[in-house]
Design a protein around this motif. Structure first.
Motif, PDB file in Angstrom:
ATOM      1  N   TYR A 229      -2.630   7.049  -8.460  1.00  0.00           N
ATOM      2  CA  TYR A 229      -3.992   7.469  -8.787  1.00  0.00           C
ATOM      3  C   TYR A 229      -4.250   8.854  -8.198  1.00  0.00           C
ATOM      4  N   GLY A 230      -5.068   9.622  -8.928  1.00  0.00           N
ATOM      5  CA  GLY A 230      -5.513  10.893  -8.370  1.00  0.00           C
ATOM      6  C   GLY A 230      -6.658  10.695  -7.398  1.00  0.00           C
ATOM      7  N   ASN A 231      -7.708   9.995  -7.873  1.00  0.00           N
ATOM      8  CA  ASN A 231      -8.883   9.701  -7.061  1.00  0.00           C
ATOM      9  C   ASN A 231      -9.296   8.267  -7.370  1.00  0.00           C
ATOM     10  N   SER A 232      -9.415   7.430  -6.344  1.00  0.00           N
ATOM     11  CA  SER A 232      -9.695   6.009  -6.580  1.00  0.00           C
ATOM     12  C   SER A 232     -10.719   5.486  -5.580  1.00  0.00           C
ATOM     13  N   TYR A 233     -11.506   4.514  -6.058  1.00  0.00           N
ATOM     14  CA  TYR A 233     -12.511   3.896  -5.193  1.00  0.00           C
ATOM     15  C   TYR A 233     -11.904   2.718  -4.422  1.00  0.00           C
ATOM     16  N   LEU A 234     -11.673   1.578  -5.101  1.00  0.00           N
ATOM     17  CA  LEU A 234     -11.053   0.421  -4.460  1.00  0.00           C
ATOM     18  C   LEU A 234      -9.855  -0.019  -5.304  1.00  0.00           C
ATOM     19  N   THR A 235      -8.677  -0.101  -4.697  1.00  0.00           N
ATOM     20  CA  THR A 235      -7.480  -0.478  -5.442  1.00  0.00           C
ATOM     21  C   THR A 235      -6.631  -1.470  -4.661  1.00  0.00           C
ATOM     22  N   THR A 236      -6.009  -2.380  -5.412  1.00  0.00           N
ATOM     23  CA  THR A 236      -5.036  -3.319  -4.856  1.00  0.00           C
ATOM     24  C   THR A 236      -3.811  -3.328  -5.752  1.00  0.00           C
ATOM     25  N   THR A 237      -2.656  -3.129  -5.145  1.00  0.00           N
ATOM     26  CA  THR A 237      -1.377  -3.222  -5.841  1.00  0.00           C
ATOM     27  C   THR A 237      -0.600  -4.352  -5.187  1.00  0.00           C
ATOM     28  N   ALA A 238      -0.229  -5.379  -5.981  1.00  0.00           N
ATOM     29  CA  ALA A 238       0.330  -6.593  -5.402  1.00  0.00           C
ATOM     30  C   ALA A 238       1.542  -7.065  -6.185  1.00  0.00           C
ATOM     31  N   ALA A 239       2.512  -7.633  -5.461  1.00  0.00           N
ATOM     32  CA  ALA A 239       3.701  -8.220  -6.068  1.00  0.00           C
ATOM     33  C   ALA A 239       4.048  -9.503  -5.326  1.00  0.00           C
ATOM     34  N   GLU A 277      -6.827  10.903  -3.221  1.00  0.00           N
ATOM     35  CA  GLU A 277      -8.077  10.615  -2.519  1.00  0.00           C
ATOM     36  C   GLU A 277      -8.426   9.162  -2.780  1.00  0.00           C
ATOM     37  N   PHE A 278      -8.854   8.444  -1.732  1.00  0.00           N
ATOM     38  CA  PHE A 278      -9.043   7.008  -1.858  1.00  0.00           C
ATOM     39  C   PHE A 278     -10.223   6.526  -1.020  1.00  0.00           C
ATOM     40  N   GLY A 279     -10.888   5.483  -1.536  1.00  0.00           N
ATOM     41  CA  GLY A 279     -11.913   4.799  -0.751  1.00  0.00           C
ATOM     42  C   GLY A 279     -11.300   3.671   0.045  1.00  0.00           C
ATOM     43  N   GLY A 280     -10.786   2.683  -0.654  1.00  0.00           N
ATOM     44  CA  GLY A 280     -10.040   1.593  -0.017  1.00  0.00           C
ATOM     45  C   GLY A 280      -8.823   1.303  -0.859  1.00  0.00           C
ATOM     46  N   ALA A 281      -7.630   1.319  -0.255  1.00  0.00           N
ATOM     47  CA  ALA A 281      -6.384   1.125  -0.988  1.00  0.00           C
ATOM     48  C   ALA A 281      -5.494   0.157  -0.224  1.00  0.00           C
ATOM     49  N   GLN A 282      -4.950  -0.838  -0.958  1.00  0.00           N
ATOM     50  CA  GLN A 282      -4.134  -1.864  -0.334  1.00  0.00           C
ATOM     51  C   GLN A 282      -2.905  -2.130  -1.193  1.00  0.00           C
ATOM     52  N   ALA A 283      -1.732  -2.176  -0.557  1.00  0.00           N
ATOM     53  CA  ALA A 283      -0.487  -2.596  -1.203  1.00  0.00           C
ATOM     54  C   ALA A 283      -0.013  -3.866  -0.510  1.00  0.00           C
ATOM     55  N   ASN A 324      -3.564  11.191   0.618  1.00  0.00           N
ATOM     56  CA  ASN A 324      -3.854  12.416   1.354  1.00  0.00           C
ATOM     57  C   ASN A 324      -5.115  12.294   2.209  1.00  0.00           C
ATOM     58  N   THR A 325      -6.245  11.952   1.561  1.00  0.00           N
ATOM     59  CA  THR A 325      -7.515  11.902   2.267  1.00  0.00           C
ATOM     60  C   THR A 325      -8.311  10.715   1.759  1.00  0.00           C
ATOM     61  N   GLY A 326      -8.922   9.967   2.716  1.00  0.00           N
ATOM     62  CA  GLY A 326      -9.725   8.836   2.277  1.00  0.00           C
ATOM     63  C   GLY A 326     -10.283   8.054   3.438  1.00  0.00           C
ATOM     64  N   TYR A 327     -10.540   6.775   3.166  1.00  0.00           N
ATOM     65  CA  TYR A 327     -11.171   5.919   4.166  1.00  0.00           C
ATOM     66  C   TYR A 327     -10.216   4.855   4.677  1.00  0.00           C
ATOM     67  N   ASN A 371       1.378   5.961   4.768  1.00  0.00           N
ATOM     68  CA  ASN A 371       1.455   7.384   5.068  1.00  0.00           C
ATOM     69  C   ASN A 371       0.182   8.068   4.563  1.00  0.00           C
ATOM     70  N   VAL A 372      -0.676   8.471   5.498  1.00  0.00           N
ATOM     71  CA  VAL A 372      -1.871   9.244   5.173  1.00  0.00           C
ATOM     72  C   VAL A 372      -1.633  10.661   5.675  1.00  0.00           C
ATOM     73  N   ARG A 373      -1.479  11.581   4.734  1.00  0.00           N
ATOM     74  CA  ARG A 373      -1.010  12.918   5.108  1.00  0.00           C
ATOM     75  C   ARG A 373      -2.078  13.767   5.787  1.00  0.00           C
ATOM     76  N   ASN A 374      -3.351  13.539   5.455  1.00  0.00           N
ATOM     77  CA  ASN A 374      -4.398  14.391   6.026  1.00  0.00           C
ATOM     78  C   ASN A 374      -5.305  13.582   6.949  1.00  0.00           C
ATOM     79  N   SER A 375      -6.255  12.820   6.383  1.00  0.00           N
ATOM     80  CA  SER A 375      -7.171  12.080   7.244  1.00  0.00           C
ATOM     81  C   SER A 375      -7.599  10.783   6.568  1.00  0.00           C
ATOM     82  N   GLY A 376      -7.908   9.783   7.420  1.00  0.00           N
ATOM     83  CA  GLY A 376      -8.397   8.492   6.948  1.00  0.00           C
ATOM     84  C   GLY A 376      -9.226   7.834   8.033  1.00  0.00           C
ATOM     85  N   ARG A 377      -9.996   6.812   7.631  1.00  0.00           N
ATOM     86  CA  ARG A 377     -10.840   6.113   8.608  1.00  0.00           C
ATOM     87  C   ARG A 377     -10.080   4.995   9.316  1.00  0.00           C
ATOM     88  N   ALA A 378      -9.406   4.146   8.558  1.00  0.00           N
ATOM     89  CA  ALA A 378      -8.658   3.031   9.140  1.00  0.00           C
ATOM     90  C   ALA A 378      -7.338   2.877   8.408  1.00  0.00           C
TER      91      ALA A 378
END
Length: 396
Positions: A229-239, A277-283, A324-327, A371-378
């Motif tokens: 994703y280029g810019n995403s709000y809430l995402t889950t990628t699961a296997a 850029e991401f809000g909440g992202a989970q793999a 890169n940047t997100g929460y 890997n968060v290359r720039n900044s994130g919250r958690a």
């Protein structure tokens, strides 16, 4: 072929119904679908399903006996693709399913005794993909599900005595993913693969005694999902990948399960996600050689006899996220050779009798990377590898 047993309300003179099913498929099956979309205001829906043998039996208000034998030797492939250049709209659902042998047996306000045999030797593949490098989307659910053999058992104020025998000897794969420039809502991209699968669900004071034999001798069972994703709000990628899976959940007087599972396949679950850029992202990735779960949530009795052997190719699980940047960002990888759990409700005067034998003879590995290359919250990473795991509880 579909078959059904349906009977009205039983009386004292009702003669038990007997039914039988024999299915053999030798040919290959292909279900392929491609949607080319510029802009869809409300959303995109794509359902792609391939099944060699399918069968359903239902008993309502009567007693019945059932025998079913399903054999598939052909390759089964389901492939669904959505190409979008503008917008997918507010809510989209892309579902792709491939199964060698599929059966369901239902007992409602009656009793069903059954013997079900499923044998699959044809490769089973479910692949779904969203291609939208310049596109945007609201809410998205994209799933791939693949199984060599799958049997469902359903009870509604009924009783069932069943023996289910499953043998899978072919590769099973669920893969694909999504590429989108902008996700404004929630995106869930998930893949599930199982050599053999059994689901039992009992409701409204039901009772069941089942014996299950599951043998997965395939070379590979794999579930892989990749998202970008280029810019995403809430995402889950699961296997999720499992050699053999049994899930039995009842609400009633008794659940008696004798489960025997033997897996020699290489089991691999891989979920990898990126978002600049991401809000909440989970793999999340989960892989297990053999899995058995039995619970009686609203009834007093659970009897569980479990035997599991995991051999052959091993279990490997990989989960990763990069942004890169997100929460909030996270990756969770769980790999298990054999897993069993049993639960009974103590507020229902619950009792449990459990016997467990587990043997894992292969390597089990889990790897999690964030890997968060720039900044994130958690940033949260979890990696767990277990040879054998058993959990039994009698709680409220």
């Amino acid at each position: 072929m579909w078959a059904m047993l349906a009977v009205g309300a039983a009386t004292s003179q009702t003669v038990p119904v007997q039914g039988s099913n024999d299915q053999l498929n030798l040919g290959n099956l292909f279900a392929d679908q491609t949607l080319n979309v510029v802009t869809a205001d409300e959303g995109v829906t794509a359902t792609t399903t391939a099944g060699a043998n399918t069968f359903g039996a239902t008993v309502v208000g009567a007693d019945a006996g059932l025998t079913s034998n399903q054999v598939n030797q052909g390759a089964v492939t389901a492939h669904g693709v959505v190409n979008v250049s503008g917008s997918m709209g507010e809510s989209s659902n892309i579902a792709t399913t491939a199964v060698g042998n599929s059966g369901t047996a239902t007992a409602a306000y009656g009793t069903l005794s059954g013997f079900m045999v499923q044998t699959n030797t044809g490769a089973v593949t479910a692949r779904s993909q969203i291609e939208g490098e310049t596109a945007q989307a609201g809410d998205v659910v994209e799933t791939s599900q693949a199984a060599g053999n799958s049997q469902g058992l359903l009870l509604v104020n009924g009783s069932m005595g069943a023996r289910v025998s499953q043998n899978n000897q072919a590769d099973v794969a669920a893969d694909g993913g999504a590429i989108l420039n902008y996700v404004a809502g929630t995106a869930v991209v998930a893949g599930t693969a199982a050599g053999n699968n059994i689901d039992l669900t009992g409701a409204n004071q039901s009772a069941a005694r089942v014996i299950t034999d599951q043998n997965n001798g395939a070379a590979n069972v794999t579930a892989t999902k990749f998202t970008a994703y280029g810019n995403s709000y809430l995402t889950t990628t699961a296997a999720t990948a499992s050699g053999n899976n049994l899930n039995a959940a009842n609400e009633g007087t008794l659940l008696d399960v004798a489960s025997h599972q033997y897996n020699t396949a290489y089991v691999r679950a891989q979920a990898e996600a990126t978002s600049y850029e991401f809000g909440g992202a989970q793999a999340t990735a989960y892989g297990v050689g053999n899995s058995a779960m039995a619970s009686n949530a609203n009834g007093p009795g659970l009897v569980l006899d479990n035997v599991q052997v995991n051999d052959g190719g091993g279990v490997e699980v990989i989960a990763s996220f990069e942004g890169n940047t997100g929460y909030d960002a996270g990756a969770s990888a769980t790999a298990i050779g054999n897993a069993v759990s049993g639960y009974a409700c103590n507020l229902c005067s619950g009792t449990m009798s459990a016997t467990n034998s587990q043997s894992n003879n292969v390597d089990v590995s889990a790897r999690s990377t964030v890997n968060v290359r720039n900044s994130g919250r958690a940033v949260v990473g979890v990696s767990t590898a277990t040879g054998n795991n058993a959990t039994f509880s009698v709680t409220n």
